[in-house]
Motif scaffolding. Structure first.
Motif: not given
Lengths: 166, 92
Positions: B37-55
């Motif tokens: 229902t809402f997300f901000d830059s903290a969520c986006l940053a967490a997803l970027v961190r997750a992506r880096e680890a997964v990649v």
């Protein structure tokens, strides 16, 4: 208009009136505000746990002034990012002061806190990039506070989509 | 699937969950925005961190059930070019 409604007692004709800097209509012995701008001021604990409260107030005020859904969502996200950026840099503060002004043409938000450090928000962060992309103008000020320390302030204005920036 | 509001106050839960997923050896991570229902830059940053680890492990992170507003935010931050976005973009 609330002032035009007949109430118990003797109804009087509404008369344009100005008090305390705001437009109003004088009727039935009191002044009814007709100012199209809604103002709210909050003082709350300087904690990220209060971000939902700020989003709620900002969204509600923008909605009451009939802003479009994208503007409402943008204002909510902008106040979230501005407050988070401020909370991230203030040192030794326990209170965040927030002022909201929502009119038909613009929503303005001011967030201010005392800080022991003369440091403003990190303007290279992802959140700050998002904030500046969502609103028409952002202003940061760091000034000396009476009694020591500093006042760190972030202000922004957002106009509805398709309108001129203030 | 993410639920509710993911902001600076609640993003720790997302980080914790991502950590568990990575520890389980998962390399294909699909993040559904269907119940957000809402997300901000903290969520986006967490997803970027997750992506880096997964990649780093040879995998990928896919964002699904993204609504029109979420897509706009991803575009504003340039993250639409970083993440794989799958599925139809929802109207709201």
């Amino acid at each position: 208009m609330r002032g035009g409604e007949a109430r118990q007692g003797t109804a009087t004709e509404p008369v344009a009136h100005r008090t305390n800097g705001h437009d109003g209509v004088r009727a039935n012995g009191r002044t009814w505000r007709t100012d199209p701008v809604s103002r709210v001021e909050l003082r709350l604990d300087a904690a990220v746990e209060n971000l939902p409260l700020l989003r709620l107030v900002a969204g509600d005020l923008a909605m009451r002034r009939d802003h479009d859904i994208d503007t409402i969502s943008d204002v909510q996200m902008a106040v979230d990012e501005a407050a988070a950026a401020l909370l991230d840099v203030i040192v030794g503060a326990d209170t965040l002061c927030c002022r909201f002004e929502a009119g038909p043409d613009v929503v303005r938000v001011s967030l201010e806190a005392w800080s022991a450090a003369a440091v403003g928000p990190d303007q290279n962060s992802l959140g700050w990039r998002l904030l500046t992309a969502l609103v028409d103008s952002v202003r940061v000020s760091v000034t000396a506070a009476a009694g020591g320390g500093h006042r760190v302030c972030v202000e922004f204005a957002r106009t509805p989509a398709g309108s001129e920036a203030p | 699937m993410l639920h509710g509001e993911i902001d600076h106050a609640s993003v720790g839960e997302l980080d914790t969950h991502v950590k568990k997923v990575l520890e389980a050896g998962v390399t294909e991570v699909v993040v559904s925005f269907g119940s957000v229902t809402f997300f901000d830059s903290a969520c986006l940053a967490a997803l970027v961190r997750a992506r880096e680890a997964v990649v780093e492990r040879g995998g990928r992170v896919v964002l699904s059930d993204v609504n029109r507003y979420a897509l706009r935010i991803l575009e504003l931050t340039g993250l639409d070019a970083v993440f794989t976005i799958e599925g139809q973009v929802r109207a709201s």
